[in-house]
Enzyme design. Structure first.
Site, PDB file in Angstrom:
ATOM      1  N   ASP A 167       0.704   3.860   5.465  1.00 37.24           N
ATOM      2  CA  ASP A 167       0.089   3.367   6.693  1.00 37.24           C
ATOM      3  C   ASP A 167      -0.221   4.607   7.536  1.00 37.24           C
ATOM      4  OD1 ASP A 167      -0.582   2.353   9.148  1.00 37.24           O
ATOM      5  OD2 ASP A 167       1.155   1.035   9.336  1.00 37.24           O
ATOM      6  N   ASP A 168      -1.477   5.036   7.469  1.00 38.16           N
ATOM      7  CA  ASP A 168      -1.890   6.263   8.165  1.00 38.16           C
ATOM      8  C   ASP A 168      -2.582   5.844   9.467  1.00 38.16           C
ATOM      9  OD1 ASP A 168      -2.999   8.668   8.962  1.00 38.16           O
ATOM     10  OD2 ASP A 168      -3.556   9.304   6.955  1.00 38.16           O
ATOM     11  N   THR A 169      -3.870   5.610   9.410  1.00 36.74           N
ATOM     12  CA  THR A 169      -4.579   5.175  10.627  1.00 36.74           C
ATOM     13  C   THR A 169      -4.438   3.673  10.870  1.00 36.74           C
ATOM     14  OG1 THR A 169      -6.615   4.673   9.428  1.00 36.74           O
ATOM     15  CG2 THR A 169      -6.343   6.934  10.229  1.00 36.74           C
ATOM     16  N   ARG A 170      -3.990   2.954   9.842  1.00 36.06           N
ATOM     17  CA  ARG A 170      -3.818   1.494   9.864  1.00 36.06           C
ATOM     18  C   ARG A 170      -5.139   0.748   9.705  1.00 36.06           C
ATOM     19  NH1 ARG A 170       0.976  -0.455  13.623  1.00 36.06           N
ATOM     20  NH2 ARG A 170       2.089   0.656  11.960  1.00 36.06           N
ATOM     21  N   PRO A 226       2.917  12.426  -6.097  1.00 35.23           N
ATOM     22  CA  PRO A 226       3.002  13.006  -7.447  1.00 35.23           C
ATOM     23  C   PRO A 226       1.836  12.573  -8.331  1.00 35.23           C
ATOM     24  CG  PRO A 226       4.690  11.303  -7.135  1.00 35.23           C
ATOM     25  CD  PRO A 226       4.092  11.588  -5.788  1.00 35.23           C
ATOM     26  N   TRP A 227       1.358  11.341  -8.154  1.00 34.22           N
ATOM     27  CA  TRP A 227       0.264  10.880  -9.008  1.00 34.22           C
ATOM     28  C   TRP A 227      -1.030  11.625  -8.739  1.00 34.22           C
ATOM     29  CZ3 TRP A 227       3.497   7.317  -6.485  1.00 34.22           C
ATOM     30  CH2 TRP A 227       3.103   6.896  -5.210  1.00 34.22           C
ATOM     31  N   TRP A 255       0.412  15.979   6.018  1.00 34.70           N
ATOM     32  CA  TRP A 255      -0.145  15.605   4.717  1.00 34.70           C
ATOM     33  C   TRP A 255       0.965  15.151   3.789  1.00 34.70           C
ATOM     34  CZ3 TRP A 255      -4.146  19.861   2.929  1.00 34.70           C
ATOM     35  CH2 TRP A 255      -5.217  19.855   3.838  1.00 34.70           C
ATOM     36  N   ASP A 283       0.851  -1.198   0.000  1.00 33.68           N
ATOM     37  CA  ASP A 283       0.000   0.000   0.000  1.00 33.68           C
ATOM     38  C   ASP A 283       0.884   1.244   0.000  1.00 33.68           C
ATOM     39  OD1 ASP A 283      -2.314   1.471  -0.195  1.00 33.68           O
ATOM     40  OD2 ASP A 283      -3.105   0.911   1.760  1.00 33.68           O
ATOM     41  N   GLU A 284       0.215   2.359  -0.232  1.00 30.41           N
ATOM     42  CA  GLU A 284       0.858   3.658  -0.344  1.00 30.41           C
ATOM     43  C   GLU A 284       1.336   4.138   1.028  1.00 30.41           C
ATOM     44  OE1 GLU A 284      -1.214   7.066  -2.982  1.00 30.41           O
ATOM     45  OE2 GLU A 284      -2.172   6.799  -1.046  1.00 30.41           O
TER      46      GLU A 284
END
Lengths: 193, 193
Positions: free
Chosen positions: B113-116, B171-172, B167, B110-111
């Protein structure tokens, strides 16, 4: 891996590299223009279908300009009887495909239209599931005789950039991205558009 | 779209942009190192599973260094009772999933791991299909308290780069890739690695 179709010319005893080395930023800009043309045409897809694995990156970038859910199909290729013909084989398809495609306007995205065999295969398979319309968007089309055909049901075919029939070295295939940038600059492939 | 978690500090009356602006080339290099660490660990996956749509590009680049078939799962998010909690919902899953994952070593990509929450959801769903092992590879991990947990069956977790809880502008997601490059340079985010 560079896609097939390229040739190395012997010139004054030296091998001249005729491959297209492309940068991510050039491709991003190509896709921006491609998405603009799709929208200007009036085609308003319900869903993007990216052909994997080549279409994953173009498909994801297109979504930045045409924000629709992305489904994917994965294909691999094998050679029948050792002949140099690539036969597509599904490695992943869309689960509950009828639900997801029936009556929908589909934007089918791939990296390159080379022999057109992949596109023909995918389009025929997807058309079986009763979409309202399928439009094709390829990042690159190689100017060459095609072995596959676009089914007559398909009336919209969008190309990011037309290229000659030479190898295309995509940045995502580069083991060394700095070397890819250097080669792209040398080949004059970085366009200030 | 920049991922959530960022803040804009007010400083001397000015808003300071604390977001991470990342370039494709920086990410490509991060993934090269990430893939190197995965291989050095001795983990030898049979298949890559990319979580869409954020994992499509990292997953495709990883394949350049760890050449395995890529399957994808697509997720979208909704908010329950208008609460700011993202609940994952499948928009695509793997067809014939038992066949494709049972007994296999899976590299889940995945891009961020923020909140998981996404990772926990995906891992629990994929574990139901009897893989031999699942290892997690995320391009970025945000250093923050997590709402989701990594199930105890998962012993390998690889991170391309650890980032603060700000944040991340990928790039995409850039409408204007030249502006993204400029902002990345300004933010000192282009690393000469």
């Amino acid at each position: 891996m560079c896609t097939t179709g390229g040739i190395l010319f012997a010139e004054r005893g030296l091998q001249v590299d005729t491959r297209y080395y492309l940068t991510y930023n050039r491709i991003h800009k190509t896709i921006r223009r491609l998405a603009g043309r799709i929208l200007e045409s009036g085609f308003d897809p319900d869903v993007i279908v990216a052909i994997g694995s080549g279409g994953f990156i173009p498909g994801r970038i297109i979504r930045t300009y045409i924000d629709r859910p992305i489904l994917t199909v994965g294909l691999s290729y094998y050679r029948k009887n050792n002949k140099p013909q690539e036969i597509p084989k599904k490695i992943q398809w869309i689960d509950e495909v009828e639900n997801k495609l029936s009556g929908k306007k589909v934007l089918l995205v791939d990296e390159v239209d080379d022999t057109r065999v992949t596109l023909e295969y995918c389009l025929k398979e997807l058309l079986r599931h009763g979409p309202a319309e399928i439009a094709v968007a390829v990042l690159h089309n190689k100017r060459k005789a095609k072995r596959g055909i676009i089914p007559q049901e398909i009336s919209r075919y969008f190309v990011g950039e037309e290229l000659e029939d030479r190898w295309i070295c995509y940045p995502w295939d580069a083991k060394d991205i700095d070397e890819q940038e250097r080669l792209a600059r040398e080949m004059g492939q970085i366009q200030k558009k």
